[in-house]
Enzyme design. Structure first.
Site, PDB file in Angstrom:
ATOM      1  CB  CYS A  95    -126.029   3.986  78.228  1.00  0.00           C
ATOM      2  SG  CYS A  95    -127.349   2.930  78.848  1.00  0.00           S
TER       3      CYS A  95
ATOM      4  CG  HIS B 118    -125.981   9.766  80.250  1.00  0.00           C
ATOM      5  ND1 HIS B 118    -125.633   9.140  79.071  1.00  0.00           N
ATOM      6  CD2 HIS B 118    -126.749   8.876  80.937  1.00  0.00           C
ATOM      7  CE1 HIS B 118    -126.154   7.930  79.048  1.00  0.00           C
ATOM      8  NE2 HIS B 118    -126.843   7.743  80.165  1.00  0.00           N
TER       9      HIS B 118
ATOM     10  CG  HIS C 265    -130.750   6.456  76.098  1.00  0.00           C
ATOM     11  ND1 HIS C 265    -129.532   6.312  75.481  1.00  0.00           N
ATOM     12  CD2 HIS C 265    -130.538   6.122  77.407  1.00  0.00           C
ATOM     13  CE1 HIS C 265    -128.635   5.912  76.357  1.00  0.00           C
ATOM     14  NE2 HIS C 265    -129.223   5.800  77.543  1.00  0.00           N
TER      15      HIS C 265
END
Length: 681
Positions: A206, A347, A388
């Protein structure tokens, strides 16, 4: 640093130290200063659901409309076409199409394009647009120490293009290897643009693309490269709802960052790239700067309760380290520097475990700086808009943060309706910003960007506003300029005229900046040039061009100059030297002449009963695909390379039971020449 240098010079004049020692000290200080120098973001490009460009991405963020949607049926039909019943797909933020590509623009054969992973194709196109946005045309890049850093995590893909080819046509995969190896995403760009700096694909899941930014900044400060292209990409070929969950997915596709209704993270797609250059060089070259990277840091969670559990102390440390480096910037040297930080791009995965830990880490950082500060710094995440984006998440957050710093707006974080009981909002210096607000007036703007990973790799980047010098303005009616337009095909040129016209109507940039930005671009064979003295006149002439297309001679004749005539003749002049007194303008990038490319299930010939000439011809054509035009076309100029050549010779030798070597194809690179050797055999 300047004060120290002045003290050294003062000591020399007082004869307390020798001139030789002073030179060594000043050289050392210059090296230290270089290794701490901010990095400028001078170009950006990207493609996301609902936004095909940076300007559309900004508009999408301003409007704050979530892009969650069903998986496009056209894409599912292409991938899942052999199934009797189409599988149920996850909802998410998806691109409408990923098959589109313009291979001729990059000198890539159609056959090779079919076998290339869309991940490579999409990132290659965005890389070109990012360099173009940075006003770095191809001739300026060739042979230079330019790095390429790409964040990409193939391991998180539901299905890769290479796996699909291997499933449907195993033999074809032998020809598709270079188009489906992850390192080739960066390597192909370095090869095509002749870039000589480091070329890396970075996989930390990620946080991949933000770690890539950090690595690129470090490389420039160490002298490994003079500038860098950095980006990330994430596509989903077949995000089936039956795909085994890892327990953090949002069922409705929405990512509710820092909200009490947070139920997991939604999936999304996107590709983005930025062009980075040391600030001193960017200022020297007159580059237009979105924002400056003042500091960056990366670390690891280490040992936690489980492999994927975040570590609040590690997050605190990485944020502190990035801002400690940023404080080397004189504007942040004061003790109350933290008051200048107006926003944190988090994030923000929208998970019950991750959000409270991240919010706590940010709060602790501010408490160390000022224990009594409350609700001063906005926090939010682009994931609330686009989901995401995995390996493209960090670079997307960086682009959003750079635009906020550059344009003076703090963008909203969506879906924040009720508080999360596990988050202490009230005693924090942070507040979740749920609506569009103007950045508070007073001094430069500063923003942080975080990206954390389930593998424990954390990254944080500290951004600052760069005040641009006041541009020289064009004096209307005092002189005429020449608008230089070009493209690699007539359709692409017409498409660009249409896009440029729309842009000029909506944005109305400074005319001198428009002229300079067009003049500095790569100049292709299809050209159109005319004289104009203003944005208004340029719009009128672009209108005429579209109405008269393709007969543009009337415009060229009535609005011509010596420069435009030479340009239209295809003369290679130093066009980039024109209008150099003006600052660059952000204008639309190349309009590619795209069409869809997807591999076919064509079987390679293997029947030894065929006539040798038929076998050779069929194998030749199957490898080159539609690039095969005639028997006199050179194999290596029609999309063939050393790997394809090796495969062709090996396969031909086996089928015909003959012993050909690779040298034979180099000696006889056309089918006509090769058949002369084959027939006697």
């Amino acid at each position: 640093m300047t004060e120290i240098k002045l003290e050294i010079l003062k000591e020399v004049s007082n004869k307390n130290i020798s001139l030789e020692l002073a030179k060594k000290l000043l050289k050392y200080l210059d090296e230290v200063e270089f290794h701490r120098e901010p990095v400028a973001i001078i170009g950006m490009a990207g493609k996301w659901p609902g936004a095909g460009s940076i300007s559309e991405f900004w508009k999408l963020n301003m409007e704050a409309i979530p892009q969650v949607r069903p998986f496009p049926s056209s894409r599912q039909n292409r991938v899942d076409k052999d199934s009797e019943k189409l599988a149920e797909m996850q909802v998410g933020s998806y691109l409408d199409q990923i098959e589109d590509f313009d291979p001729e623009f990059f000198g890539i054969s159609p056959r090779e394009a079919e076998l290339m992973d869309p991940v490579q194709r999409q990132f290659l196109s965005i890389a070109w647009l990012a360099f173009e946005d940075a006003h770095c045309p191809l001739p300026r890049l060739k042979g230079r120490s330019v790095g390429v850093y790409v964040g990409y995590c193939a391991g998180s893909d539901d299905l890769t293009y290479g796996q699909l080819i291997r499933q449907r046509n195993p033999e074809l995969f032998n020809l598709a290897i270079t188009g489906n190896l992850s390192p080739m995403i960066a390597g192909r760009i370095s090869h095509l643009f002749d870039l000589r700096g480091p070329s890396l694909v970075i996989d930390t899941a990620c946080s991949s693309s933000l770690v890539a930014v950090h690595q690129a900044c470090q490389a420039m400060r160490q002298g490994d490269c003079e500038m860098a292209l950095v980006g990330g990409v994430k596509l989903h070929l077949l995000p089936a709802a039956s795909f085994e969950s890892i327990g953090i997915e949002s069922k409705d596709g929405m990512t509710r960052t820092f909200s009490g209704e947070a139920s997991g993270t939604g999936i999304g797609e996107g590709v983005a790239a930025v062009v980075l250059k040391p600030l001193s060089k960017a200022l020297r070259d007159g580059d237009e700067i979105y924002a400056t990277i003042l500091g960056s840091a990366s670390n690891q969670d280490g040992s936690t309760s489980s492999l994927t559990t975040p570590n609040v102390e590690a997050q605190v440390a990485v944020i502190e380290q990035a801002w400690a480096e940023a404080r080397n910037n004189s504007d942040l040297a004061s003790e109350n520097f933290y008051l200048k930080i107006g926003c944190m791009e988090a994030h923000g995965t929208g998970t019950q475990l991750g959000d409270p830990i991240e919010f706590e880490a940010l709060s602790r950082v501010f408490k160390k700086w000022a224990s009594d500060l409350r609700h001063h710094c906005a926090v939010g995440s682009v994931k609330s808009l686009l989901g995401h984006l995995d390996s493209a998440a960090g670079i997307t957050g960086l682009v959003r943060a750079a635009l906020m710093v550059n344009r003076g707006w703090i963008l909203p974080s969506l879906h924040f309706i009720q508080p999360n009981e596990s988050i202490d909002y009230f005693s924090s210096a942070l507040y979740v910003n749920d609506h569009l607000i103007r950045w508070p007036i007073g001094g430069k703007r500063y923003c942080g960007v975080s990206a954390f990973s389930m593998n424990g790799t954390n990254c944080h980047v500290a951004l600052g506003e760069q005040i641009q010098k006041t541009p020289v303005t064009w004096r209307k009616n005092s002189l005429e300029g020449v608008v230089l337009l070009s493209a690699h095909s007539p359709d692409s040129l017409r498409g660009y005229i249409r896009v440029l016209r729309k842009y000029l109507i909506e944005r109305c940039p400074e005319f001198g900046g428009l002229l300079r930005s067009l003049a500095v671009r790569h100049h292709f064979k299809c050209r159109f040039a005319f004289s104009s003295d203003s944005i208004e006149q340029t719009i009128i002439l672009l209108d005429k061009a579209l109405n008269l297309w393709p007969n543009l001679s009337q415009i060229e004749t009535n609005n011509s100059s010596e420069i435009s005539k030479n340009y239209m003749k295809g003369i290679s002049g130093d066009w980039s030297a024109l209008y150099s007194e003006f600052s660059y303008a952000r204008i639309p990038g190349t309009v590619f002449d795209t069409r869809d490319f997807w591999f076919s299930n064509t079987e390679l010939p293997n029947d030894v009963g065929y006539d040798p000439e038929q076998i050779t011809r069929a194998l030749w054509k199957s490898i080159l695909g539609s690039s095969y035009v005639s028997d006199d076309e050179n194999f290596f100029r029609s999309g063939g390379d050393s790997l394809k050549a090796t495969y062709f010779i090996s396969r031909l030798s086996n089928i015909l039971d003959c012993n050909f070597d690779l040298d034979q194809l180099w000696k006889t690179p056309t089918l006509t020449e090769l058949l002369k050797v084959i027939r006697p055999a």
